[in-house]
Motif scaffolding. Structure first.
Motif, PDB file in Angstrom:
ATOM      1  N   PRO A 119       0.838  -1.204   0.000  1.00 59.29           N
ATOM      2  CA  PRO A 119       0.000   0.000   0.000  1.00 59.29           C
ATOM      3  C   PRO A 119       0.872   1.254   0.000  1.00 59.29           C
ATOM      4  O   PRO A 119       1.971   1.246   0.553  1.00 59.29           O
ATOM      5  CB  PRO A 119      -0.797  -0.114   1.308  1.00 59.29           C
ATOM      6  CG  PRO A 119      -0.640  -1.530   1.753  1.00 59.29           C
ATOM      7  CD  PRO A 119       0.680  -1.985   1.235  1.00 59.29           C
ATOM      8  N   PRO A 120       0.404   2.328  -0.599  1.00 61.00           N
ATOM      9  CA  PRO A 120       1.189   3.573  -0.532  1.00 61.00           C
ATOM     10  C   PRO A 120       1.254   4.073   0.903  1.00 61.00           C
ATOM     11  O   PRO A 120       0.327   3.850   1.696  1.00 61.00           O
ATOM     12  CB  PRO A 120       0.395   4.529  -1.417  1.00 61.00           C
ATOM     13  CG  PRO A 120      -1.007   3.990  -1.408  1.00 61.00           C
ATOM     14  CD  PRO A 120      -0.865   2.502  -1.312  1.00 61.00           C
ATOM     15  N   PRO A 121       2.342   4.731   1.294  1.00 55.20           N
ATOM     16  CA  PRO A 121       2.420   5.285   2.643  1.00 55.20           C
ATOM     17  C   PRO A 121       1.293   6.276   2.880  1.00 55.20           C
ATOM     18  O   PRO A 121       0.788   6.890   1.930  1.00 55.20           O
ATOM     19  CB  PRO A 121       3.781   5.983   2.666  1.00 55.20           C
ATOM     20  CG  PRO A 121       4.562   5.368   1.548  1.00 55.20           C
ATOM     21  CD  PRO A 121       3.545   5.006   0.507  1.00 55.20           C
ATOM     22  N   PRO A 122       0.857   6.457   4.122  1.00 50.12           N
ATOM     23  CA  PRO A 122      -0.168   7.469   4.400  1.00 50.12           C
ATOM     24  C   PRO A 122       0.338   8.853   4.009  1.00 50.12           C
ATOM     25  O   PRO A 122       1.549   9.116   4.033  1.00 50.12           O
ATOM     26  CB  PRO A 122      -0.389   7.348   5.918  1.00 50.12           C
ATOM     27  CG  PRO A 122       0.793   6.627   6.444  1.00 50.12           C
ATOM     28  CD  PRO A 122       1.298   5.755   5.346  1.00 50.12           C
ATOM     29  N   PRO A 123      -0.566   9.755   3.612  1.00 49.26           N
ATOM     30  CA  PRO A 123      -0.136  11.070   3.120  1.00 49.26           C
ATOM     31  C   PRO A 123       0.625  11.893   4.158  1.00 49.26           C
ATOM     32  O   PRO A 123       1.345  12.824   3.798  1.00 49.26           O
ATOM     33  CB  PRO A 123      -1.457  11.750   2.733  1.00 49.26           C
ATOM     34  CG  PRO A 123      -2.530  10.994   3.463  1.00 49.26           C
ATOM     35  CD  PRO A 123      -2.034   9.591   3.570  1.00 49.26           C
ATOM     36  N   GLU A 124       0.468  11.556   5.452  1.00 48.71           N
ATOM     37  CA  GLU A 124       1.183  12.311   6.483  1.00 48.71           C
ATOM     38  C   GLU A 124       2.679  11.990   6.516  1.00 48.71           C
ATOM     39  O   GLU A 124       3.455  12.710   7.147  1.00 48.71           O
ATOM     40  CB  GLU A 124       0.582  11.995   7.865  1.00 48.71           C
ATOM     41  CG  GLU A 124      -0.842  12.462   8.064  1.00 48.71           C
ATOM     42  CD  GLU A 124      -1.871  11.483   7.536  1.00 48.71           C
ATOM     43  OE1 GLU A 124      -3.079  11.733   7.715  1.00 48.71           O
ATOM     44  OE2 GLU A 124      -1.483  10.447   6.946  1.00 48.71           O
ATOM     45  N   GLU A 125       3.077  10.903   5.871  1.00 59.37           N
ATOM     46  CA  GLU A 125       4.471  10.476   5.937  1.00 59.37           C
ATOM     47  C   GLU A 125       5.348  11.358   5.058  1.00 59.37           C
ATOM     48  O   GLU A 125       4.990  11.696   3.929  1.00 59.37           O
ATOM     49  CB  GLU A 125       4.583   9.017   5.490  1.00 59.37           C
ATOM     50  CG  GLU A 125       5.972   8.416   5.686  1.00 59.37           C
ATOM     51  CD  GLU A 125       5.976   6.915   5.453  1.00 59.37           C
ATOM     52  OE1 GLU A 125       6.871   6.432   4.741  1.00 59.37           O
ATOM     53  OE2 GLU A 125       5.076   6.222   5.978  1.00 59.37           O
ATOM     54  N   ALA A 126       6.519  11.710   5.586  1.00 57.86           N
ATOM     55  CA  ALA A 126       7.444  12.558   4.824  1.00 57.86           C
ATOM     56  C   ALA A 126       7.967  11.812   3.604  1.00 57.86           C
ATOM     57  O   ALA A 126       8.199  10.605   3.653  1.00 57.86           O
ATOM     58  CB  ALA A 126       8.610  12.981   5.706  1.00 57.86           C
ATOM     59  N   ARG A 127       8.139  12.535   2.502  1.00 61.09           N
ATOM     60  CA  ARG A 127       8.766  11.987   1.305  1.00 61.09           C
ATOM     61  C   ARG A 127      10.140  12.643   1.181  1.00 61.09           C
ATOM     62  O   ARG A 127      10.260  13.763   0.673  1.00 61.09           O
ATOM     63  CB  ARG A 127       7.925  12.273   0.054  1.00 61.09           C
ATOM     64  CG  ARG A 127       6.479  11.834   0.141  1.00 61.09           C
ATOM     65  CD  ARG A 127       6.327  10.318   0.218  1.00 61.09           C
ATOM     66  NE  ARG A 127       4.980   9.894  -0.092  1.00 61.09           N
ATOM     67  CZ  ARG A 127       3.980   9.859   0.784  1.00 61.09           C
ATOM     68  NH1 ARG A 127       4.191  10.245   2.028  1.00 61.09           N
ATOM     69  NH2 ARG A 127       2.782   9.424   0.433  1.00 61.09           N
ATOM     70  N   LEU A 128      11.149  11.982   1.675  1.00 63.79           N
ATOM     71  CA  LEU A 128      12.486  12.560   1.724  1.00 63.79           C
ATOM     72  C   LEU A 128      13.315  12.091   0.531  1.00 63.79           C
ATOM     73  O   LEU A 128      13.141  10.976   0.035  1.00 63.79           O
ATOM     74  CB  LEU A 128      13.180  12.168   3.028  1.00 63.79           C
ATOM     75  CG  LEU A 128      12.457  12.597   4.308  1.00 63.79           C
ATOM     76  CD1 LEU A 128      13.193  12.075   5.525  1.00 63.79           C
ATOM     77  CD2 LEU A 128      12.324  14.113   4.373  1.00 63.79           C
ATOM     78  N   HIS A 129      14.225  12.939   0.097  1.00 67.04           N
ATOM     79  CA  HIS A 129      15.057  12.638  -1.059  1.00 67.04           C
ATOM     80  C   HIS A 129      16.514  12.944  -0.727  1.00 67.04           C
ATOM     81  O   HIS A 129      16.820  13.713   0.173  1.00 67.04           O
ATOM     82  CB  HIS A 129      14.605  13.461  -2.268  1.00 67.04           C
ATOM     83  CG  HIS A 129      13.156  13.292  -2.612  1.00 67.04           C
ATOM     84  ND1 HIS A 129      12.662  12.177  -3.259  1.00 67.04           N
ATOM     85  CD2 HIS A 129      12.077  14.087  -2.363  1.00 67.04           C
ATOM     86  CE1 HIS A 129      11.360  12.293  -3.422  1.00 67.04           C
ATOM     87  NE2 HIS A 129      10.971  13.448  -2.883  1.00 67.04           N
ATOM     88  N   GLY A 130      17.406  12.327  -1.489  1.00 67.96           N
ATOM     89  CA  GLY A 130      18.826  12.569  -1.308  1.00 67.96           C
ATOM     90  C   GLY A 130      19.455  11.549  -0.381  1.00 67.96           C
ATOM     91  O   GLY A 130      18.771  10.731   0.236  1.00 67.96           O
ATOM     92  N   PRO A 131      20.785  11.575  -0.251  1.00 71.08           N
ATOM     93  CA  PRO A 131      21.497  10.628   0.617  1.00 71.08           C
ATOM     94  C   PRO A 131      21.015  10.734   2.056  1.00 71.08           C
ATOM     95  O   PRO A 131      20.774  11.827   2.567  1.00 71.08           O
ATOM     96  CB  PRO A 131      22.963  11.073   0.488  1.00 71.08           C
ATOM     97  CG  PRO A 131      23.027  11.842  -0.789  1.00 71.08           C
ATOM     98  CD  PRO A 131      21.700  12.508  -0.934  1.00 71.08           C
TER      99      PRO A 131
END
Length: 298
Positions: A119-131
């Motif tokens: 399932p996709p993560p809940p919308p409250e979860e942070a979407r972090l990028h980079g190392p």
């Protein structure tokens, strides 16, 4: 037709190595585990189980809770005993599973409608990028968590605006006094004296730097990578008349270059550093200390 709990029972026991430590109620009204448990885990849909299949640990449990697919009734601490079991090493959860046991688990998952893509993560979860634990990614993670609203944190934390644990010296000690007692204890452990320079790493809204400057006469500098924390911290310093004695900076600890400091405190920040960055963290703080300086890492 067997109830959800009847189908889940053998699989849960195989994965946990025992009956569940708390009551589990399923979306069809059936349940398993001790009826007299001080806590009940309410599984509201098969989606919650699918999350646990893809992340059989605290992450899956947390996502299901945030998404409203799982809830807790009763004693939260008792319910978290299940989390403690799930947070064990993955191998220890499944080492007793035979090939027949795995086939049974897969069959049960199929019958309950649990199989499928994650399932996709809940919308409250942070979407972090980079190392991981790069400066930019850490700043984004902290902003997601702390920069929602100072007013929200004031409701939760009270006037001290202190996020880390407090120091209760008596059963009737209030939260605000316990937070002040915590700062006082840290100041004593650091051996602070007038004229010293103190660095507080991960200073939050400035509670430690204000206490140390006001009560011990040190020159206190706190660093945080939360814009909202730094903004309110500076305002609180000004309101207390501590400008020139206490300072709250918007700065990553890795960028602090104006040492040495006679003492460094780091209160409830270490868990944000990351395993790969621990050597960097410890060497940076060591290099910022005078040869006889003290570091308190909580």
């Amino acid at each position: 037709m067997a109830s959800v709990a009847e189908q889940m029972g053998p699989v849960v026991q195989a994965f946990l190595g025992a009956d569940p430590p708390v009551r589990i109620e399923c979306w069809d009204g059936s349940g398993l585990g001790p009826p007299s448990s001080p806590a009940t885990l309410a599984i509201r849909s098969a989606q919650a189980l699918r999350r646990l299949v893809w992340a059989p640990n605290e992450l899956g449990l947390g996502r299901a809770y945030v998404a409203g697919e799982l809830d807790i009734d009763g004693d939260v601490y008792a319910a978290l005993s299940l989390r403690d079991v799930m947070a064990a090493e993955d191998d220890s959860l499944t080492m007793g599973m035979t090939a027949k046991g795995w086939l049974h688990a897969v069959g049960t998952a199929r019958a309950l409608g649990v199989l499928g893509p994650p399932p996709p993560p809940p919308p409250e979860e942070a979407r972090l990028h980079g190392p991981r634990h790069s400066k930019a990614r850490d700043a984004a993670a902290i902003a997601h968590h702390y920069d929602i609203s100072n007013d929200f944190y004031r409701l939760v934390l009270g006037p001290t605006m202190t996020y880390s644990c407090a120091y209760f010296t008596a059963d009737d000690t209030g939260l605000d006094d316990a937070q002040s007692a915590k700062y006082e204890l840290i100041c004593r452990k650091l051996g602070l004296r007038a004229g010293m320079r103190l660095l507080d790493v991960g200073c939050g809204w400035g509670g430690m730097v204000m206490h140390a400057a006001e009560h011990y006469g040190v020159r206190a500098i706190g660093v945080t990578i939360s814009e909202r924390q730094a903004e309110l911290g500076r305002k609180r310093v000004a309101e207390r008349g501590l400008e020139g004695k206490a300072e709250v900076r918007l700065q990553d600890y890795r960028d602090v270059d104006d040492g040495p400091f006679d003492a460094i405190s780091s209160i409830g920040m270490f868990e944000h550093v990351g395993i790969d960055q621990m050597r960097v963290y410890l060497e940076q703080l060591r290099d910022l200390l005078t040869p006889t300086g003290r570091l308190l890492n909580h």
